[in-house]
Design an enzyme around this catalytic site. Structure first.
Site, short mmCIF file in Angstrom:
data_model
loop_
_atom_site.label_atom_id
_atom_site.label_comp_id
_atom_site.label_asym_id
_atom_site.label_seq_id
_atom_site.Cartn_x
_atom_site.Cartn_y
_atom_site.Cartn_z
N ASN A 273 24.85 24.02 79.81
CA ASN A 273 23.83 24.91 80.39
C ASN A 273 22.53 24.66 79.63
O ASN A 273 22.38 25.11 78.50
CB ASN A 273 24.30 26.37 80.25
CG ASN A 273 23.24 27.36 80.66
OD1 ASN A 273 22.22 26.99 81.26
ND2 ASN A 273 23.48 28.63 80.35
N TRP A 274 21.63 23.93 80.27
CA TRP A 274 20.40 23.53 79.57
C TRP A 274 19.37 24.67 79.53
O TRP A 274 18.33 24.52 78.90
CB TRP A 274 19.80 22.29 80.24
CG TRP A 274 20.66 21.06 80.13
CD1 TRP A 274 21.89 20.96 79.52
CD2 TRP A 274 20.36 19.76 80.64
NE1 TRP A 274 22.37 19.68 79.63
CE2 TRP A 274 21.45 18.91 80.30
CE3 TRP A 274 19.29 19.21 81.35
CZ2 TRP A 274 21.48 17.56 80.66
CZ3 TRP A 274 19.32 17.87 81.70
CH2 TRP A 274 20.41 17.05 81.35
N LYS A 275 19.65 25.75 80.22
CA LYS A 275 18.72 26.90 80.25
C LYS A 275 17.31 26.41 80.58
O LYS A 275 17.16 25.45 81.34
CB LYS A 275 18.80 27.67 78.92
CG LYS A 275 20.24 28.07 78.60
CD LYS A 275 20.37 29.08 77.49
CE LYS A 275 21.85 29.39 77.27
NZ LYS A 275 22.08 30.40 76.23
N GLU B 151 22.02 36.28 80.26
CA GLU B 151 20.55 36.30 80.15
C GLU B 151 19.93 36.80 81.45
O GLU B 151 18.90 37.49 81.44
CB GLU B 151 20.03 34.91 79.75
CG GLU B 151 20.33 34.64 78.28
CD GLU B 151 20.52 33.18 77.91
OE1 GLU B 151 20.18 32.30 78.71
OE2 GLU B 151 21.04 32.93 76.81
N GLU C 248 31.87 34.76 78.10
CA GLU C 248 30.82 34.55 77.10
C GLU C 248 30.47 35.87 76.43
O GLU C 248 29.67 36.65 76.98
CB GLU C 248 29.57 33.98 77.78
CG GLU C 248 29.78 32.62 78.40
CD GLU C 248 28.47 31.84 78.46
OE1 GLU C 248 28.41 30.74 77.90
OE2 GLU C 248 27.49 32.35 79.03
N SER D 113 28.09 29.75 71.36
CA SER D 113 28.08 28.98 70.11
C SER D 113 29.20 27.94 70.04
O SER D 113 29.77 27.71 68.96
CB SER D 113 28.12 29.91 68.89
OG SER D 113 26.93 30.72 68.87
N GLY E 165 24.15 31.79 71.26
CA GLY E 165 22.99 31.36 70.48
C GLY E 165 22.93 31.93 69.08
O GLY E 165 21.90 31.85 68.42
N GLY F 140 25.63 25.91 75.54
CA GLY F 140 24.18 26.00 75.60
C GLY F 140 23.53 25.01 74.65
O GLY F 140 23.40 23.83 74.94
N GLY F 141 23.17 25.48 73.46
CA GLY F 141 22.41 24.68 72.50
C GLY F 141 22.98 23.29 72.25
O GLY F 141 22.22 22.31 72.19
N HIS G 171 24.91 34.76 84.46
CA HIS G 171 24.76 34.55 83.01
C HIS G 171 24.19 35.82 82.39
O HIS G 171 23.34 36.49 83.00
CB HIS G 171 23.84 33.35 82.73
CG HIS G 171 23.88 32.94 81.30
ND1 HIS G 171 23.19 33.63 80.32
CD2 HIS G 171 24.55 31.95 80.66
CE1 HIS G 171 23.43 33.06 79.16
NE2 HIS G 171 24.26 32.04 79.34
P1 PGA Z 1 25.07 28.72 73.24
O1 PGA Z 1 24.87 29.27 74.75
O2 PGA Z 1 26.11 27.63 73.33
O3 PGA Z 1 23.73 28.20 72.84
O4 PGA Z 1 25.56 29.87 72.43
C1 PGA Z 1 25.96 29.43 75.60
C2 PGA Z 1 25.50 29.98 76.94
O5 PGA Z 1 24.63 30.85 76.97
O6 PGA Z 1 26.01 29.56 78.01
#
Ligand code: PGA
Length: 265
Positions: free
Chosen positions: A16-18, A108, A179, A225, A185, A246-247, A106
């Site tokens: 997930n590149w956000k 967010e 999640e 994470s 993050g 994500g990251g 998600h």
């Molecule tokens: P993260 O994000 O791996 O940076 O914790 C995961 C996500 O939000 O899908």
């Protein structure tokens, strides 16, 4: 050890590149992943890249050009087929850019944009109706986790986020990503055993909402994470079939190491 049922589900690693990567940066990251990922890995797992809408075409072109088996996903979609919805992007529009998956719900989007589980269910219904695979995200806050109420919270969220969703068990299927909000993050992760308990509860609720056959085939992902060094411990859990990353998905070397370690290499 994963049972035969679990082994029958194809593992999935989704990046997930956000809101990262311009068009050119996204193409270059995709190329870096294609160049480093052994062909065999995409036969053993579904590797899905989820760039911003603006880069979907570039990512899917780079994949097609190299005949890579990497899949593409969007980070959201509208529940509506078309119309006066300024700024929204329909399922048909992302499918036209070769997206086979879309992340919906998600945390967010739920937290920052006020998306409800009813909104998420409407999007999941639109995706399933068009033959795409939703990756429906659920997960508890730190307060809920600390109170020991994770399973009740997540099970309710799954039920509401899948309301009315009809999955053709023979077609694209369904993914649910667990999640924990406090793990996204932050570098914090729950124990793999906690993730397994929640994943099993998610699968049971998918069964209650969508039927036993869908539940058996649905893939439950862990996200929050996830790194090359911790992914394997989640992946060996009976009901954890994949990871939403994500990251660690923003760098080709790291992401490819993560995919390989998820596959036990
Ligand atoms: P993260 O994000 O791996 O940076 O914790 C995961 C996500 O939000 O899908």
């Amino acid at each position: 050890m994963r049972s035969r049922d679990a082994a029958a589900r194809t593992p999935i690693i989704a990046g997930n590149w956000k809101m990262h990567k311009t068009y050119a940066e996204a193409v270059s990251l995709t190329q870096g992943i294609i160049d480093r990922l052994p062909k065999d890995a995409t036969r053993r797992a579904d590797v899905v890249l989820c760039p911003p809408f603006t880069a979907l075409r570039g990512v899917s072109n780079a994949i097609a050009f190299d005949h890579a088996r990497i899949k593409v996903g969007a980070q959201d979609c509208s529940a509506e087929p078309e119309g006066a919805y300024t700024g929204q992007v329909s399922v048909a529009m992302i499918a036209d850019l070769d997206a086979a998956y879309a992340i919906v719900g998600h945390s967010e989007r739920r937290g920052l944009l006020g998306e409800t589980s009813a909104d998420v269910a409407a999007k999941a219904r639109a995706l399933c109706a068009a033959g795409l695979t939703p990756i429906v995200c659920v997960g508890e806050s730190r307060e809920v986790y600390e109170a020991g109420d994770t399973i009740d919270f997540v099970v309710d969220e799954v039920a509401a986020s899948l309301a009315g969703v009809r999955v053709d068990a023979d077609a694209a299927g369904l993914c649910v990503a667990y999640e924990p909000i406090w793990a996204i993050g932050t570098g914090l992760v729950p124990s793999p055993e906690h993730a397994q308990r929640v994943a099993a509860a998610i699968r049971a609720q998918v069964g209650a909402t969508c039927g036993a056959q869908v539940a058996e085939r649905a893939r439950v992902l862990y996200g929050g994470s996830v790194k090359p060094g911790n992914v394997a411990a989640f992946m060996v859990q009976q009901d954890v079939d994949g990871a939403l990353v994500g990251g660690a998905s923003l760098d080709a070397d790291t992401f490819v190491r993560l995919v390989l370690s998820a596959l036990g290499e």
